[in-house]
Design a protein around this motif. Sequence first.
Motif, PDB file in Angstrom:
ATOM      1  N   PHE A  12       0.799  -1.226   0.000  1.00 59.56           N
ATOM      2  CA  PHE A  12       0.000   0.000   0.000  1.00 59.56           C
ATOM      3  C   PHE A  12       0.831   1.274   0.000  1.00 59.56           C
ATOM      4  O   PHE A  12       0.314   2.340  -0.271  1.00 59.56           O
ATOM      5  CB  PHE A  12      -0.921   0.025   1.236  1.00 59.56           C
ATOM      6  N   ASP A  13       2.113   1.196   0.347  1.00 58.45           N
ATOM      7  CA  ASP A  13       2.942   2.386   0.523  1.00 58.45           C
ATOM      8  C   ASP A  13       3.870   2.632  -0.657  1.00 58.45           C
ATOM      9  O   ASP A  13       4.313   1.697  -1.314  1.00 58.45           O
ATOM     10  CB  ASP A  13       3.800   2.252   1.786  1.00 58.45           C
ATOM     11  N   ASN A  14       4.212   3.900  -0.865  1.00 56.74           N
ATOM     12  CA  ASN A  14       5.192   4.238  -1.892  1.00 56.74           C
ATOM     13  C   ASN A  14       6.556   4.469  -1.241  1.00 56.74           C
ATOM     14  O   ASN A  14       6.695   4.360  -0.024  1.00 56.74           O
ATOM     15  CB  ASN A  14       4.732   5.442  -2.722  1.00 56.74           C
ATOM     16  N   SER A  15       7.537   4.802  -2.043  1.00 52.29           N
ATOM     17  CA  SER A  15       8.903   4.905  -1.526  1.00 52.29           C
ATOM     18  C   SER A  15       9.090   6.061  -0.559  1.00 52.29           C
ATOM     19  O   SER A  15       9.962   6.012   0.299  1.00 52.29           O
ATOM     20  CB  SER A  15       9.905   5.005  -2.674  1.00 52.29           C
ATOM     21  N   GLU A  16       8.276   7.098  -0.651  1.00 50.23           N
ATOM     22  CA  GLU A  16       8.401   8.206   0.283  1.00 50.23           C
ATOM     23  C   GLU A  16       7.837   7.861   1.655  1.00 50.23           C
ATOM     24  O   GLU A  16       8.342   8.320   2.667  1.00 50.23           O
ATOM     25  CB  GLU A  16       7.678   9.450  -0.249  1.00 50.23           C
ATOM     26  N   SER A  17       6.799   7.039   1.686  1.00 51.25           N
ATOM     27  CA  SER A  17       6.149   6.757   2.962  1.00 51.25           C
ATOM     28  C   SER A  17       6.777   5.599   3.724  1.00 51.25           C
ATOM     29  O   SER A  17       6.889   5.664   4.936  1.00 51.25           O
ATOM     30  CB  SER A  17       4.654   6.531   2.775  1.00 51.25           C
ATOM     31  N   PRO A  19       9.858   2.798   2.681  1.00 54.31           N
ATOM     32  CA  PRO A  19      10.693   1.935   1.840  1.00 54.31           C
ATOM     33  C   PRO A  19      10.907   0.540   2.434  1.00 54.31           C
ATOM     34  O   PRO A  19      11.134  -0.407   1.689  1.00 54.31           O
ATOM     35  CB  PRO A  19      12.004   2.712   1.714  1.00 54.31           C
ATOM     36  N   SER A  20      10.805   0.409   3.745  1.00 48.98           N
ATOM     37  CA  SER A  20      10.988  -0.912   4.374  1.00 48.98           C
ATOM     38  C   SER A  20       9.890  -1.877   3.941  1.00 48.98           C
ATOM     39  O   SER A  20      10.153  -3.055   3.694  1.00 48.98           O
ATOM     40  CB  SER A  20      11.007  -0.792   5.899  1.00 48.98           C
ATOM     41  N   LYS A  21       8.663  -1.399   3.860  1.00 48.92           N
ATOM     42  CA  LYS A  21       7.557  -2.263   3.440  1.00 48.92           C
ATOM     43  C   LYS A  21       7.727  -2.710   1.988  1.00 48.92           C
ATOM     44  O   LYS A  21       7.418  -3.846   1.643  1.00 48.92           O
ATOM     45  CB  LYS A  21       6.215  -1.556   3.624  1.00 48.92           C
ATOM     46  N   VAL A  59      15.356   2.788  -3.890  1.00 51.53           N
ATOM     47  CA  VAL A  59      14.848   2.221  -2.637  1.00 51.53           C
ATOM     48  C   VAL A  59      15.841   1.180  -2.150  1.00 51.53           C
ATOM     49  O   VAL A  59      15.960   0.098  -2.722  1.00 51.53           O
ATOM     50  CB  VAL A  59      13.443   1.602  -2.818  1.00 51.53           C
ATOM     51  N   ASN A  60      16.574   1.536  -1.102  1.00 54.35           N
ATOM     52  CA  ASN A  60      17.591   0.640  -0.537  1.00 54.35           C
ATOM     53  C   ASN A  60      17.675   0.905   0.961  1.00 54.35           C
ATOM     54  O   ASN A  60      18.201   1.937   1.376  1.00 54.35           O
ATOM     55  CB  ASN A  60      18.940   0.882  -1.207  1.00 54.35           C
ATOM     56  N   ILE A  61      17.138  -0.019   1.766  1.00 52.49           N
ATOM     57  CA  ILE A  61      17.136   0.180   3.216  1.00 52.49           C
ATOM     58  C   ILE A  61      18.394  -0.368   3.882  1.00 52.49           C
ATOM     59  O   ILE A  61      18.577  -0.219   5.078  1.00 52.49           O
ATOM     60  CB  ILE A  61      15.865  -0.408   3.868  1.00 52.49           C
ATOM     61  N   GLY A  62      19.256  -1.015   3.111  1.00 53.96           N
ATOM     62  CA  GLY A  62      20.511  -1.510   3.654  1.00 53.96           C
ATOM     63  C   GLY A  62      20.458  -2.961   4.081  1.00 53.96           C
ATOM     64  O   GLY A  62      19.415  -3.618   4.045  1.00 53.96           O
ATOM     65  N   ALA A  63      21.626  -3.440   4.490  1.00 51.40           N
ATOM     66  CA  ALA A  63      21.807  -4.838   4.886  1.00 51.40           C
ATOM     67  C   ALA A  63      20.877  -5.200   6.036  1.00 51.40           C
ATOM     68  O   ALA A  63      20.591  -4.350   6.878  1.00 51.40           O
ATOM     69  CB  ALA A  63      23.249  -5.079   5.269  1.00 51.40           C
ATOM     70  N   LEU A 124       0.947  -5.683   3.476  1.00 48.58           N
ATOM     71  CA  LEU A 124       1.793  -4.615   3.999  1.00 48.58           C
ATOM     72  C   LEU A 124       1.053  -3.298   3.824  1.00 48.58           C
ATOM     73  O   LEU A 124       1.176  -2.627   2.822  1.00 48.58           O
ATOM     74  CB  LEU A 124       3.131  -4.611   3.272  1.00 48.58           C
ATOM     75  N   ASN A 125       0.239  -2.987   4.849  1.00 49.49           N
ATOM     76  CA  ASN A 125      -0.548  -1.766   4.768  1.00 49.49           C
ATOM     77  C   ASN A 125      -0.418  -0.941   6.020  1.00 49.49           C
ATOM     78  O   ASN A 125       0.307  -1.282   6.900  1.00 49.49           O
ATOM     79  CB  ASN A 125      -2.016  -2.078   4.478  1.00 49.49           C
TER      80      ASN A 125
END
Length: 125
Positions: A12-17, A19-21, A59-63, A124-125
């Motif tokens: 449900f989420d975009n990259s601004e809201s 990125p983990s989801k 979109v990259n939240i890391g290791a 994932l909402n």
Amino acid sequence: MINTTDYVGTLFDNSESNPSKITLAFTMAGVALKKGHSASVILMVDAVHLALPNALDNVNIGAPFEPAGELLEAFIEKGGQVLVCSACMKHGGVEESAIDKRFTVISGDDVVELLMNAKGSLQLN
């Protein structure tokens, strides 16, 4: 449009809201494919903006997680399908002609059918 898939992830989420989801949605869908299941990720609400080409590139939240763009490419390459809610697209101002050509636009009825027929889902909402 197929009306069955073993695994359905709804995002449900975009990259601004969140990125983990996004990362989690494509990570888990990829795991389903690796385990031999068919898998789909449905982009709904604000996530329809992720249907635009290259939307996941930054979109990259890391290791320990891989970048979302790489997860998407691997998911599609291994047979996963990305589906986009048509009503959500209209509401969000996303034109069908603008989205990634590898993605499929579906209706609300399709969303319900896929969820009801799936062996499992992750929302994932």
